[in-house]
Design an enzyme around this catalytic site. Sequence first.
Site, PDB file in Angstrom:
ATOM      1  N   ALA A  81      35.195  21.454  41.803  1.00 24.30           N
ATOM      2  CA  ALA A  81      36.381  22.472  42.258  1.00 24.30           C
ATOM      3  C   ALA A  81      35.576  23.733  42.722  1.00 24.30           C
ATOM      4  O   ALA A  81      35.278  24.687  41.987  1.00 24.30           O
ATOM      5  CB  ALA A  81      37.170  22.835  40.993  1.00 24.30           C
ATOM      6  N   ARG A 113      39.416 -11.088  73.398  1.00 22.84           N
ATOM      7  CA  ARG A 113      40.717 -10.536  74.041  1.00 22.84           C
ATOM      8  C   ARG A 113      40.553 -10.776  75.820  1.00 22.84           C
ATOM      9  O   ARG A 113      39.585 -10.629  76.334  1.00 22.84           O
ATOM     10  CB  ARG A 113      40.910  -8.994  73.969  1.00 22.84           C
ATOM     11  CG  ARG A 113      41.819  -8.217  74.902  1.00 22.84           C
ATOM     12  CD  ARG A 113      43.346  -8.630  74.668  1.00 22.84           C
ATOM     13  NE  ARG A 113      44.231  -7.946  75.248  1.00 22.84           N
ATOM     14  CZ  ARG A 113      45.379  -7.999  75.365  1.00 22.84           C
ATOM     15  NH1 ARG A 113      45.845  -9.337  74.980  1.00 22.84           N
ATOM     16  NH2 ARG A 113      46.102  -7.447  76.150  1.00 22.84           N
ATOM     17  N   GLU A 150      32.027  18.673  53.526  1.00 21.33           N
ATOM     18  CA  GLU A 150      30.657  19.058  53.241  1.00 21.33           C
ATOM     19  C   GLU A 150      30.053  19.843  54.351  1.00 21.33           C
ATOM     20  O   GLU A 150      28.837  20.159  54.684  1.00 21.33           O
ATOM     21  CB  GLU A 150      29.986  17.623  53.245  1.00 21.33           C
ATOM     22  CG  GLU A 150      30.346  16.738  52.405  1.00 21.33           C
ATOM     23  CD  GLU A 150      29.923  16.990  50.799  1.00 21.33           C
ATOM     24  OE1 GLU A 150      28.956  17.926  50.715  1.00 21.33           O
ATOM     25  OE2 GLU A 150      30.431  16.663  49.940  1.00 21.33           O
TER      26      GLU A 150
END
Length: 385
Positions: free
Chosen positions: A121, A269, A364
């Site tokens: 925290a 594809r 971060e």
Amino acid sequence: MDAADFSAVLSEVRRFVRERVVPLEAEIDEKDEMPADIREAAKKMGLFGFALPEEYGGLGLSMYEEAQLMFELGYTTPSLRSMFGTNNGIAGHVLMVGGTEEQKAEWLPRIASGDVLASFALTEPEAGSDPSTLTTRAHLDGDTWVINGAKRYITNAPLADVFMVFARTDPDAPRTRGISTFLVPAGTPGLTVAPKDHKMGQLGAWTADVHFDDVRVPASALVGGEDGLNRGFATAMGCIAHGRVHISALCVGMAQRLVDESVEYARTRRQSGKLIGSFQLVQGLIADSMTDYYAGRATVLEAARAFDAGTDTKIGPSCTKYFASEMVWRVADRAVQIHGGAGYMRGVAVERFYRDARLFRIYEGTSQIQQVIIAKALLGEAARG
């Protein structure tokens, strides 16, 4: 760890990720929840304590070994890693770096086993990438610390059993000083967790705001005891440096998955009667992504080696976090482009990873903060003008 044992760990984690978690990715994203059986399996595998010392029940991996483990875990939804990432990273490392022997003995074995889920925290509404401006405060009232303030975007907050709370204990000290860390168990009177956030991506990993209204904890809750008073900022920075290498490796794992998805799609594809893998512009996108992945992997491993050796615990973590987070975003963008309209559809893996990858450039420490850290470390006084 012995090389053979570590190889076995990697193999087990690879099977777990690819055989059990990958098939559940769409469900995790849709329900915004990690299945309980996956959580229990991770606990049994020791994933809640892979970076914690063996003496406290962890696996004791080095940063170099941890990076390789993150490559495997990054191959799937980042909410898997998030489930136990704070136990191993920024929350668990608070005790490893700054805790007393008594605090380590009391908490680390339970954190390493996953019986206790820990949250870090630190972030506040007006203190994100620069936590030195935090305003949460703690003052001593007799033999009790009283904490008041609020935290934002706290990972695992709705599920946490204990919070590592950073609060200003000396309001007259310079910004990077006068901050201390406290162990605050969930359920402590005055501690409330808001409803979980509704995020763009990384669904299944829960974050929420946490509020502290006259929260009282004993003097023993001060991380590091008396020696830890006003040393919280230094503790946080040490934990975050480790976390930056950790997240960088996670980005590399995701980049590998995105390359694999792109290659497989281009192989199967057809457009205008041809496999799109035969189109040179598609080949160029795949080649660029593979090159990015290759460079990111090498950068992370080099940063991890230097971190373990103690020769670079600042510039290296910031460089690799900056590069890897920007790298995986480029790879995700190309993967969507290769898939064309299908890449924009929910239920397609690259669409989900595109949303997931965006956050890596923010937490971060944002990419811009990493630039500042790198430049200031290199320029010294010249950076101040």
